[in-house]
Design an enzyme around this catalytic site. Structure first.
Site, PDB file in Angstrom:
ATOM      1  N   SER A 182       0.807  -1.232   0.000  1.00  0.00           N
ATOM      2  CA  SER A 182       0.000   0.000   0.000  1.00  0.00           C
ATOM      3  C   SER A 182       0.833   1.272   0.000  1.00  0.00           C
ATOM      4  O   SER A 182       0.482   2.245   0.661  1.00  0.00           O
ATOM      5  CB  SER A 182      -0.963   0.047   1.196  1.00  0.00           C
ATOM      6  OG  SER A 182      -1.721  -1.110   1.253  1.00  0.00           O
ATOM      7  N   LYS A 208      14.892   6.586   7.836  1.00  0.00           N
ATOM      8  CA  LYS A 208      15.726   5.386   8.001  1.00  0.00           C
ATOM      9  C   LYS A 208      15.711   4.522   6.731  1.00  0.00           C
ATOM     10  O   LYS A 208      14.670   4.281   6.141  1.00  0.00           O
ATOM     11  CB  LYS A 208      15.211   4.547   9.181  1.00  0.00           C
ATOM     12  CG  LYS A 208      15.114   5.289  10.491  1.00  0.00           C
ATOM     13  CD  LYS A 208      16.410   5.923  10.949  1.00  0.00           C
ATOM     14  CE  LYS A 208      17.373   4.961  11.579  1.00  0.00           C
ATOM     15  NZ  LYS A 208      18.625   5.642  12.014  1.00  0.00           N
ATOM     16  N   CYS A 254     -24.983   1.564 -11.872  1.00  0.00           N
ATOM     17  CA  CYS A 254     -25.313   0.144 -11.776  1.00  0.00           C
ATOM     18  C   CYS A 254     -26.341  -0.100 -10.673  1.00  0.00           C
ATOM     19  O   CYS A 254     -27.511   0.174 -10.880  1.00  0.00           O
ATOM     20  CB  CYS A 254     -24.049  -0.684 -11.597  1.00  0.00           C
ATOM     21  SG  CYS A 254     -24.277  -2.377 -12.144  1.00  0.00           S
ATOM     22  N   LEU A 255     -25.926  -0.498  -9.468  1.00  0.00           N
ATOM     23  CA  LEU A 255     -26.912  -0.658  -8.398  1.00  0.00           C
ATOM     24  C   LEU A 255     -27.670   0.656  -8.193  1.00  0.00           C
ATOM     25  O   LEU A 255     -28.886   0.652  -7.943  1.00  0.00           O
ATOM     26  CB  LEU A 255     -26.219  -1.078  -7.085  1.00  0.00           C
ATOM     27  CG  LEU A 255     -27.151  -1.173  -5.881  1.00  0.00           C
ATOM     28  CD1 LEU A 255     -28.114  -2.348  -6.025  1.00  0.00           C
ATOM     29  CD2 LEU A 255     -26.364  -1.313  -4.575  1.00  0.00           C
ATOM     30  N   HIS A 299     -20.955   0.789 -15.837  1.00  0.00           N
ATOM     31  CA  HIS A 299     -19.995   1.487 -14.969  1.00  0.00           C
ATOM     32  C   HIS A 299     -19.178   2.487 -15.783  1.00  0.00           C
ATOM     33  O   HIS A 299     -18.076   2.171 -16.218  1.00  0.00           O
ATOM     34  CB  HIS A 299     -19.058   0.480 -14.303  1.00  0.00           C
ATOM     35  CG  HIS A 299     -19.715  -0.346 -13.255  1.00  0.00           C
ATOM     36  ND1 HIS A 299     -19.868   0.096 -11.959  1.00  0.00           N
ATOM     37  CD2 HIS A 299     -20.280  -1.567 -13.310  1.00  0.00           C
ATOM     38  CE1 HIS A 299     -20.494  -0.835 -11.253  1.00  0.00           C
ATOM     39  NE2 HIS A 299     -20.760  -1.859 -12.049  1.00  0.00           N
ATOM     40  N   GLU A 328     -17.526   4.906 -14.831  1.00  0.00           N
ATOM     41  CA  GLU A 328     -16.292   5.340 -14.153  1.00  0.00           C
ATOM     42  C   GLU A 328     -15.037   4.675 -14.703  1.00  0.00           C
ATOM     43  O   GLU A 328     -13.953   5.228 -14.630  1.00  0.00           O
ATOM     44  CB  GLU A 328     -16.409   5.111 -12.635  1.00  0.00           C
ATOM     45  CG  GLU A 328     -16.504   3.665 -12.168  1.00  0.00           C
ATOM     46  CD  GLU A 328     -17.934   3.134 -12.061  1.00  0.00           C
ATOM     47  OE1 GLU A 328     -18.814   3.669 -12.774  1.00  0.00           O
ATOM     48  OE2 GLU A 328     -18.161   2.188 -11.288  1.00  0.00           O
TER      49      GLU A 328
HETATM   50  N1  GLN Z   1     -26.076  -6.141  -7.511  1.00  0.00           N
HETATM   51  C1  GLN Z   1     -26.524  -5.609  -8.736  1.00  0.00           C
HETATM   52  C2  GLN Z   1     -26.546  -6.658  -9.848  1.00  0.00           C
HETATM   53  O1  GLN Z   1     -25.900  -7.665  -9.739  1.00  0.00           O
HETATM   54  C3  GLN Z   1     -25.686  -4.399  -9.163  1.00  0.00           C
HETATM   55  C4  GLN Z   1     -24.286  -4.726  -9.484  1.00  0.00           C
HETATM   56  C5  GLN Z   1     -23.369  -3.536  -9.479  1.00  0.00           C
HETATM   57  O2  GLN Z   1     -23.687  -2.495  -8.934  1.00  0.00           O
HETATM   58  N2  GLN Z   1     -22.187  -3.684 -10.061  1.00  0.00           N
HETATM   59  O3  GLN Z   1     -27.204  -6.491 -10.839  1.00  0.00           O
END
Ligand code: GLN
Length: 546
Positions: free
Chosen positions: A17, A190, A387-388, A516, A518
């Site tokens: 890390s 160090k 997504c979710l 996604h 991002e």
């Molecule tokens: N759990 C949700 C699904 O499987 C969303 C997945 C997520 O946010 N990547 O569809």
């Protein structure tokens, strides 16, 4: 025949890390800026075949590649720094390596020989590294080895690297990313732990060519001298790598230490170009930005560690979009479970300029996310569902506008009477058989956009392509009713008949995407949806101030 074919192994010493992934990505970036084609690989020690089955709160985000590989978050750093696309070729785990060796053994591909841990396992690692080099036509392949030297499970990867060096001594190089602590009680930096790390690497038969000294401060000349003596390296190959303002300063810092030039020299190469200007401009712009915008991330993968690793691509996408809009983000981590315990806490959302509900799995915390989505809709706060977060937006709208009080996703309530989010037929079998690894809807899929939409306004294109990682989908059975009530489907995958984007009408900016976005945001090329989400958040901020 390709003439230049060099390999740089990046290994860690002292502790994990400390930014080995960013260091490896920066190295690749610098070499690329000097005119060389590159490839980046991450080797992970775990026996998991991929990162898809690992809990993100402890191990960081699962990064998804174009081809749907579920990989370590470092592939995200590689993509953001080098602008190159990663696939499963860029990611190697102990699990994959053993799986392939055993598959081959069962197929009699070892011609009756016994199969041994050494050399058969390192040979498979080497084969994979070479496949990635070939497919990318890379002149320099940067291979990051996860973990730190001295860990038992790193040995086979080090052995693979050593074997490559023996075969091609002029083409294989080693960079040790070490850490130099400054104990408070001494106030003095160090180098001893780094010296031990060098010795440990030596005992695996490897001599480092460069030492990157990670620390909270710059490394003094006398310390560089000590390390240079211990590992018999010229002073110029001991590189100071102090903490920086933003990770995008790292390549610039390396260049101040002349790392690119010295590295090329060490490999017997010459710089062909010098192209780091855009990057330098961005890094200096970031430092000058004063104006802030507050973004609340309503999620649940928060624990004692920082949330940075868990949501790294989301954070970086927010950063890129904010810098584009000449603001800096203040990110608030809002635990959705807190809203379930006490809905008065929701009022804190009044003080944010925009809300993001990111990806997630399982029931925990989702009722709190639904409360946050409702608050955003009713109070006209910009909302971006990833997504979710898109599924949450759909459930919330169904419950509170369509008045389907029990609306839910079958992931969250298997017996819901109104499954507005549900599974496709093919997924039902996977779930019933507990066949979870690598079986979600993964990787890039296209979507057609409605012209009259916030999404089209952002992208400026009718057909887009984005990366997915989910098992559940918008249930088209409810589409007509939801649209009539004001939840518009503005992105649709025609081939599979799947809803990709939903938007709330009569709201400044409330967009949910089943993918996604991002993962595809880049510092010099921010994602269009994030750009417009930040713009909408800024608009709200300015309006409230007046
Ligand atoms: N759990 C949700 C699904 O499987 C969303 C997945 C997520 O946010 N990547 O569809």
């Amino acid at each position: 025949m390709q003439k230049v074919k060099k390999y740089i192994f990046v290994v860690g010493g002292v502790m994990s890390s400390v930014g080995k992934g960013v260091a490896a990505a920066s190295l690749a970036k610098i070499l690329q800026s000097k005119g060389y084609s590159i490839a980046s690989i991450k080797c992970d020690m775990y026996v998991n075949v991929d990162a898809g089955t690992i809990r993100p709160a402890e191990h960081g985000e699962v990064f998804v590649g174009e081809d749907g590989v579920e990989a370590d978050q470092d592939l995200g750093n590689y993509e953001r720094f080098t602008n190159q696309t990663c696939t499963r070729d860029n990611y190697i785990t102990t699990g994959q390596v053993y799986q392939e060796v055993i598959r081959r053994e069962r197929n009699l591909e070892y011609d009756g020989e016994d199969v041994e841990v050494v050399p058969d396992i390192p040979n498979e690692i080497i084969r994979r590294i070479e496949v990635c080099q070939r497919k990318n036509k890379a002149e320099v392949t940067v291979v990051e080895i996860g973990g730190t030297v001295g860990e038992y499970q790193v040995l086979l990867f080090l052995e693979a690297a050593r074997m490559m060096k023996v075969k091609n001594p002029a083409d294989v190089f080693f960079v040790l990313v070490s850490y130099l602590p400054t104990p408070t009680i001494l106030g003095e930096q160090k180098s001893k732990p780094t010296q031990y790390a060098i010795r440990t690497l030596n005992s695996a038969g490897i001599m480092p060519d460069f030492i990157l000294c990670r620390a909270d401060r710059a490394v003094k000349e006398n310390i560089k001298n000590t390390i240079s003596t211990v590992c018999s390296l010229p002073h110029e190959r001991i590189i100071s790598a102090p903490d920086v303002y933003s990770i995008y300063d790292v390549p610039i810092n390396f260049e101040k230490e002349n790392l690119g030039q010295v590295m090329l020299q060490t490999m017997g190469l010459k710089a062909r170009t010098q192209k780091l200007e855009d990057w330098k401009k961005l890094a200096s712009k970031i430092k000058k930005i004063n104006k802030k915008v507050t973004i609340g991330i309503v999620g649940k993968y928060f624990n004692f560690k920082s949330c940075r690793d868990t949501y790294i691509s989301v954070i970086e996408a927010i950063n890129h979009a904010c810098w584009f809009n000449n603001v800096k983000p203040e990110i608030l981590w809002l635990d959705s479970e807190e809203y379930e315990k006490n809905d008065k806490k929701l009022k804190e959302l009044k003080n944010v300029d925009g809300i993001i509900v990111p990806g997630g799995f399982g029931q925990r915390g989702t009722e709190g996310m639904l409360l946050a989505a409702r608050y955003a809709r009713e109070n006209k706060i910009p909302y971006f569902g990833l997504c979710l977060g898109m599924q949450i937006m759909t459930i919330e709208f169904s419950r509170n506008v369509l008045k389907l009080k029990k609306a839910n996703s079958t992931e969250l309530d298997l017996n819901t009477t109104n499954p507005v989010i549900a599974t496709m037929e093919e997924q039902k079998k996977n779930i019933a058989e507990k066949n979870y690894g690598g079986t979600m809807r993964l990787g890039s899929y296209k979507a057609n956009l409605e012209i009259d939409s916030l999404s089209y306004k952002a992208y400026g294109e009718k057909i887009i392509s984005e990366r997915h990682r989910h098992r559940y989908e918008f249930n088209n059975y409810y589409q007509q009713r939801l649209e009539a009530a004001g939840l518009k489907v503005t992105g649709f995958n025609r081939e599979r008949g799947l809803v990709e984007i939903v938007e709330v009408k009569n709201h400044p900016w409330m967009v949910g995407v089943q993918f996604h976005p991002e993962f595809k945001s880049r510092p010099l090329n921010p994602h269009p949806l994030f750009k417009d989400f930040v713009k909408a958040s800024l608009k709200r901020k300015n309006k409230i101030k007046k």
